[in-house]
Design a protein around this motif. Structure first.
Motif, PDB file in Angstrom:
ATOM      1  N   MET A 151       0.830  -1.210   0.000  1.00 53.72           N
ATOM      2  CA  MET A 151       0.000   0.000   0.000  1.00 53.72           C
ATOM      3  C   MET A 151       0.863   1.257   0.000  1.00 53.72           C
ATOM      4  N   ALA A 152       1.954   1.229   0.766  1.00 61.07           N
ATOM      5  CA  ALA A 152       2.834   2.398   0.815  1.00 61.07           C
ATOM      6  C   ALA A 152       3.425   2.678  -0.561  1.00 61.07           C
ATOM      7  N   HIS A 153       3.913   1.633  -1.232  1.00 53.94           N
ATOM      8  CA  HIS A 153       4.476   1.806  -2.573  1.00 53.94           C
ATOM      9  C   HIS A 153       3.399   2.265  -3.571  1.00 53.94           C
ATOM     10  N   ALA A 154       2.208   1.692  -3.444  1.00 56.86           N
ATOM     11  CA  ALA A 154       1.128   2.028  -4.372  1.00 56.86           C
ATOM     12  C   ALA A 154       0.694   3.478  -4.196  1.00 56.86           C
ATOM     13  N   TYR A 155       0.592   3.924  -2.949  1.00 62.26           N
ATOM     14  CA  TYR A 155       0.188   5.314  -2.712  1.00 62.26           C
ATOM     15  C   TYR A 155       1.258   6.293  -3.198  1.00 62.26           C
ATOM     16  N   MET A 156       2.528   5.912  -3.047  1.00 67.09           N
ATOM     17  CA  MET A 156       3.612   6.760  -3.545  1.00 67.09           C
ATOM     18  C   MET A 156       3.545   6.848  -5.078  1.00 67.09           C
ATOM     19  N   ALA A 157       3.304   5.716  -5.731  1.00 60.03           N
ATOM     20  CA  ALA A 157       3.193   5.702  -7.191  1.00 60.03           C
ATOM     21  C   ALA A 157       1.983   6.516  -7.648  1.00 60.03           C
ATOM     22  N   LEU A 158       0.899   6.458  -6.877  1.00 60.92           N
ATOM     23  CA  LEU A 158      -0.299   7.222  -7.217  1.00 60.92           C
ATOM     24  C   LEU A 158      -0.030   8.717  -7.144  1.00 60.92           C
ATOM     25  N   HIS A 159       0.728   9.127  -6.128  1.00 60.22           N
ATOM     26  CA  HIS A 159       1.088  10.536  -5.997  1.00 60.22           C
ATOM     27  C   HIS A 159       1.992  10.964  -7.145  1.00 60.22           C
ATOM     28  N   ASP A 160       2.968  10.114  -7.465  1.00 55.88           N
ATOM     29  CA  ASP A 160       3.888  10.438  -8.562  1.00 55.88           C
ATOM     30  C   ASP A 160       3.154  10.520  -9.902  1.00 55.88           C
ATOM     31  N   ALA A 161       2.062   9.767 -10.036  1.00 55.29           N
ATOM     32  CA  ALA A 161       1.295   9.767 -11.287  1.00 55.29           C
ATOM     33  C   ALA A 161       0.417  11.011 -11.425  1.00 55.29           C
ATOM     34  N   GLY A 162       0.358  11.827 -10.369  1.00 56.15           N
ATOM     35  CA  GLY A 162      -0.377  13.092 -10.470  1.00 56.15           C
ATOM     36  C   GLY A 162      -1.833  13.020 -10.072  1.00 56.15           C
ATOM     37  N   GLU A 163      -2.163  12.124  -9.107  1.00 59.89           N
ATOM     38  CA  GLU A 163      -3.554  12.012  -8.658  1.00 59.89           C
ATOM     39  C   GLU A 163      -4.055  13.331  -8.082  1.00 59.89           C
ATOM     40  N   HIS A 164      -3.184  14.062  -7.418  1.00 58.75           N
ATOM     41  CA  HIS A 164      -3.606  15.268  -6.708  1.00 58.75           C
ATOM     42  C   HIS A 164      -4.056  16.388  -7.650  1.00 58.75           C
ATOM     43  N   ASP A 165      -3.468  16.443  -8.834  1.00 56.93           N
ATOM     44  CA  ASP A 165      -3.843  17.540  -9.733  1.00 56.93           C
ATOM     45  C   ASP A 165      -4.484  17.058 -11.032  1.00 56.93           C
ATOM     46  N   ALA A 166      -4.922  15.787 -11.054  1.00 58.28           N
ATOM     47  CA  ALA A 166      -5.520  15.238 -12.278  1.00 58.28           C
ATOM     48  C   ALA A 166      -6.747  16.026 -12.735  1.00 58.28           C
ATOM     49  N   PRO A 167      -7.690  16.383 -11.848  1.00 58.47           N
ATOM     50  CA  PRO A 167      -8.845  17.162 -12.316  1.00 58.47           C
ATOM     51  C   PRO A 167      -8.440  18.500 -12.927  1.00 58.47           C
ATOM     52  N   ALA A 168      -7.472  19.169 -12.301  1.00 61.48           N
ATOM     53  CA  ALA A 168      -7.031  20.466 -12.824  1.00 61.48           C
ATOM     54  C   ALA A 168      -6.384  20.310 -14.191  1.00 61.48           C
ATOM     55  N   ARG A 169      -5.558  19.263 -14.373  1.00 59.46           N
ATOM     56  CA  ARG A 169      -4.913  19.041 -15.673  1.00 59.46           C
ATOM     57  C   ARG A 169      -5.943  18.731 -16.753  1.00 59.46           C
ATOM     58  N   ALA A 170      -6.907  17.890 -16.395  1.00 59.64           N
ATOM     59  CA  ALA A 170      -7.941  17.533 -17.374  1.00 59.64           C
ATOM     60  C   ALA A 170      -8.778  18.739 -17.759  1.00 59.64           C
ATOM     61  N   GLN A 171      -9.131  19.533 -16.763  1.00 57.99           N
ATOM     62  CA  GLN A 171      -9.988  20.691 -17.045  1.00 57.99           C
ATOM     63  C   GLN A 171      -9.258  21.756 -17.848  1.00 57.99           C
ATOM     64  N   ALA A 172      -7.956  21.887 -17.649  1.00 59.65           N
ATOM     65  CA  ALA A 172      -7.190  22.838 -18.467  1.00 59.65           C
ATOM     66  C   ALA A 172      -7.249  22.437 -19.940  1.00 59.65           C
ATOM     67  N   LEU A 173      -7.173  21.119 -20.209  1.00 56.78           N
ATOM     68  CA  LEU A 173      -7.267  20.638 -21.592  1.00 56.78           C
ATOM     69  C   LEU A 173      -8.662  20.884 -22.157  1.00 56.78           C
ATOM     70  N   ILE A 174      -9.669  20.585 -21.366  1.00 59.07           N
ATOM     71  CA  ILE A 174     -11.049  20.730 -21.832  1.00 59.07           C
ATOM     72  C   ILE A 174     -11.366  22.197 -22.139  1.00 59.07           C
ATOM     73  N   LEU A 175     -10.959  23.083 -21.245  1.00 54.36           N
ATOM     74  CA  LEU A 175     -11.212  24.517 -21.465  1.00 54.36           C
ATOM     75  C   LEU A 175     -10.419  25.026 -22.660  1.00 54.36           C
ATOM     76  N   GLY A 176      -9.189  24.552 -22.810  1.00 51.43           N
ATOM     77  CA  GLY A 176      -8.367  24.982 -23.932  1.00 51.43           C
ATOM     78  C   GLY A 176      -8.994  24.619 -25.264  1.00 51.43           C
ATOM     79  N   LEU A 177      -9.719  23.508 -25.306  1.00 53.45           N
ATOM     80  CA  LEU A 177     -10.341  23.048 -26.542  1.00 53.45           C
ATOM     81  C   LEU A 177     -11.729  23.640 -26.755  1.00 53.45           C
ATOM     82  N   GLY A 178     -12.063  24.660 -25.967  1.00 54.73           N
ATOM     83  CA  GLY A 178     -13.239  25.455 -26.287  1.00 54.73           C
ATOM     84  C   GLY A 178     -14.466  25.235 -25.446  1.00 54.73           C
ATOM     85  N   PHE A 179     -14.417  24.352 -24.449  1.00 53.71           N
ATOM     86  CA  PHE A 179     -15.571  24.141 -23.582  1.00 53.71           C
ATOM     87  C   PHE A 179     -15.661  25.269 -22.558  1.00 53.71           C
TER      88      PHE A 179
END
Length: 560
Positions: free
Chosen positions: A110-138
C-alpha cells in the motif's frame, strides 16, 4: 528511434508503400503529407500496431508509450472531466495498484502504491484535465456535464483532450484540427509546441503544420521522402525539385503565366492599394509554388459575375438567431445570437469572419444565405445579387440519395431562367461535361452522394456554386475535407474571383491569402476587427488565459 527499412505495405491488392525507408528520431515533430489515398492512414496503422509490414523491417522502441485520438464516438454518462482523466493510463494503472494493495491488506504494498499514485499526479488530475477541456473550447459550466450531452464534434474534442492527457513518448494525431475552430486551434498549437515527446501528425492545415512540425515525411509514388523543416520548407524544396523535371515544365509554365497575367492586371489598377497589395502578395507566393499547384489533383476557377451590385447588401439594426423549437410552448421567443448589426457589404470586399465557437459566425453566414430568417429587422439586398453558399455541413445543401448529375439537373430547374448560364451548360450533356471539370467523370456522376468521401462532397458543392456564377460567396469552413494542394487551388480561385467573399475558416493560410479585412463576432455583436490574424491569435490566447484563470478561481472556491 523509429526505423522503416525497405518496408512494403499493402491494403488489399493496392501497394501503398513499396520497399521504402525512413527514420524518425526521438523528439522530432513530423508532418505526414501526401495526396488523399496515398497511404498516410496506413502508415499510422503501422505505427500504432494495427497492421504489420508485408515486407522489410519496422522498428519502434518497445518501451515507448503511445497516445492517439480514438476515432470511435464515446457513449458514456461520465462527466467530461472524469472521461478525460481516464486518458491518463499511468494514473489508471496506479489507481488499480492501490486497489489491489488495499485488497491484499499488505502495508508495504500500500505504501508503494500510494507513492506511485502521488507520482502519477492524482492530486492535480482534475485540474490538468480541465485545463485541456477549457483549452479546446468548452465552458466552465460544461466541465461536469455528461459526455453524452455533447454533440458529435464536441465529443471528438473530448477524445482529443483524452489523448493529450495520456503521458506519451509518441503522439499520433490524424487530422486533429477537423473539429476545432480557430481559438481552440491556436491553443492546441501552443500545447503541442511544449510537448516533449515524438509526434507524427496528419493535417491539411499548412499553418498548423508550420507551427508544430520540424520534419516532413512525404508519401509520393509509394515512397517515403524525408525533408528537414516544416510544410512551407518542404513545399519550397519540392517545388524546386519539380521544376527540374522536364516532363512537367510546360504545364507549370502555363500555370505561372496564368497567375502572372492576373497579377499584372491587378497591379495596373493598384489605386485600391489595400485590396491589390494583399492579393498580389498572396499570388506572388502562389507563383512560387506553381509547380505544386500544377500537380494538384483538382483545380478550378470562378466565372466572372454577370453584374456587381454595390452595395451587395445592407443590414440596419438587424438581429440574427434561431426560431423557437417545434416543441416549444406557444409564444416562445426566438433565440438571439447577435443583435443590432449595422453593416454593409460592398462589391469586391473580402471579409474574414472571426469569433470563438458559439459566438455566431455560422449564424451570420446562414442568415445572409437565407437559410435562417433575421429575428429582427431585415437585410436589404442589391439588385441582381446572386449568392453562392458553402455550408459547413455539406449535407445541409446535398441530398444523400441523389447523384451529382441529379443535383445539377435540379439546380437548373431551381434557377430562374434569366439567371442560368447560357448555351449548353443547362443541358444534360453540358452538365456532364461541367461535372467532369470537377473530377466527376464516368460512373461517379451516377453515384449516390451519401456514399462519397468528405472531399468529394466538398468538390460537388463547389461545382454547384461555380455553375451558378455568383457575385457573393458565403463560405463556411470550405476546407474541412480538402487536401493541401486543393486548398491552395481554392485560394487561387478566390483571389481571381471578381465578386465579394465572406469567409469563415480555421485555415489561417486561406484567410491570409484571401481576406483584406475582418469582422469579429463576439459578445452578441458584429464589429470590425482592427488588426491582422497575428493580432487575433494574441487576442485568442489572452481570452483562453482568462478562461483558465476563471476556472482555477472557481475550483478554489469549491474546495474552500
Amino acid at each position: 528511434m523509429i526505423t522503416i527499412k525497405n518496408v512494403t505495405l499493402r491494403r488489399g491488392t493496392k501497394i501503398v508503400l513499396n520497399s521504402t525507408n525512413a527514420t524518425i528520431n526521438p523528439g522530432e515533430k513530423v508532418g505526414l503529407v501526401g495526396r488523399n489515398g496515398a497511404g498516410k492512414s496506413s502508415l499510422f496503422a503501422l505505427l500504432n500496431g494495427s497492421i504489420h509490414e508485408d515486407g522489410g523491417e519496422f522498428f519502434i522502441p518497445p518501451q515507448w508509450k503511445m497516445a492517439q485520438v480514438a476515432q470511435d464516438m464515446p457513449e458514456t454518462d461520465q462527466s467530461a472531466t472524469d472521461f478525460v482523466i481516464e486518458g491518463d493510463t499511468v494514473l489508471l494503472e496506479a489507481r488499480e495498484a492501490v486497489a489491489e494493495a488495499e485488497a491484499s491488506d499488505d502495508g508495504m504494498a500500500m505504501a508503494h502504491a500510494y507513492m506511485a499514485l502521488h507520482d502519477a499526479g492524482e492530486h492535480d488530475a482534475p485540474a490538468r484535465a480541465q485545463a485541456l477541456i477549457l483549452g479546446l473550447g468548452f465552458s466552465v459550466a460544461e466541465l461536469s456535464n455528461p459526455v453524452n450531452s455533447f454533440s458529435g464534434g464536441w465529443r471528438m474534442r473530448l477524445q482529443l483532450a483524452r489523448a493529450l492527457m495520456c503521458p506519451s513518448d509518441l503522439l499520433l494525431l490524424d487530422e486533429p484540427t477537423n473539429h476545432l475552430d480557430l481559438d481552440a486551434l491556436v491553443w492546441l498549437e501552443a500545447w503541442l509546441k511544449r510537448y516533449e515527446g515524438t509526434m507524427v501528425v496528419i493535417s491539411h492545415d499548412r499553418e498548423f503544420l508550420d507551427a508544430v512540425t520540424n520534419v516532413t515525411l512525404h508519401i509520393d509514388s509509394a515512397k517515403l521522402v524525408r525533408y528537414g523543416g516544416n510544410y512551407s520548407k518542404f513545399e519550397d524544396m519540392r517545388a524546386e525539385q519539380m521544376l527540374l523535371q522536364t516532363a512537367s515544365l510546360a504545364k507549370q509554365a502555363d500555370k505561372i503565366a496564368h497567375l502572372q497575367k492576373f497579377i499584372d492586371r491587378f497591379k495596373a489598377s493598384a489605386a485600391k492599394a489595400k485590396q491589390a497589395q494583399s492579393r498580389v502578395k498572396a499570388l506572388d507566393r502562389m507563383v512560387k509554388i506553381a509547380p505544386v499547384l500544377a500537380d494538384a489533383e483538382f483545380q478550378f476557377e470562378f466565372k466572372e459575375p454577370n453584374n456587381l451590385p454595390n452595395p451587395m447588401l445592407s443590414m440596419l439594426n438587424t438581429s440574427f438567431g434561431y426560431p423557437p423549437r417545434e416543441d416549444a410552448p406557444a409564444g416562445a421567443e426566438s433565440t438571439v445570437i447577435v443583435k443590432n448589426i449595422n453593416r454593409s457589404v460592398l462589391a469586391g470586399q473580402r471579409i474574414g469572419i472571426l469569433g470563438a465557437n458559439g459566438q455566431g459566425k455560422s449564424t451570420v453566414v446562414k442568415t445572409i444565405a437565407e437559410a435562417l430568417t433575421p429575428t429582427h429587422g431585415e437585410i436589404t439586398k442589391g439588385k441582381g445579387l446572386t449568392i453562392g453558399y458553402f455550408a459547413q455541413q455539406e449535407l445541409d445543401v446535398l441530398r444523400p440519395i441523389d447523384t451529382p448529375l441529379e443535383h445539377m439537373l435540379r439546380l437548373v430547374k431551381e434557377t430562374p431562367v434569366n439567371m442560368r448560364p447560357s448555351g449548353n451548360d443547362c443541358r444534360e450533356q453540358g452538365l456532364r461535361n461541367f461535372l467532369g471539370t470537377f473530377n466527376f467523370g464516368g460512373e461517379m456522376i451516377h453515384q449516390q452522394v451519401g456514399s462519397m468521401s468528405g472531399g468529394e462532397k466538398a468538390r460537388l458543392v463547389l461545382c454547384m456554386i461555380v455553375w451558378q456564377r455568383p457575385n457573393l460567396l458565403l463560405l463556411d469552413e470550405p476546407t474541412n475535407h480538402l487536401d493541401l494542394s486543393t486548398r491552395e487551388a481554392l485560394g487561387v480561385a478566390l483571389n481571381e474571383f471578381e465578386g465579394t467573399v465572406m469567409l469563415v475558416s480555421h485555415d489561417r493560410a486561406l484567410l491570409r491569402a484571401v481576406c483584406d479585412e475582418f469582422w469579429l463576432v463576439a459578445d452578441g455583436a458584429v464589429e470590425p476587427f482592427e488588426g491582422d490574424l497575428d493580432d487575433y491569435q494574441v487576442y485568442l490566447l489572452d481570452q483562453a488565459k482568462r478562461a483558465r484563470e476563471a476556472a482555477s478561481a472557481a475550483q478554489k472556491k469549491l474546495a474552500a
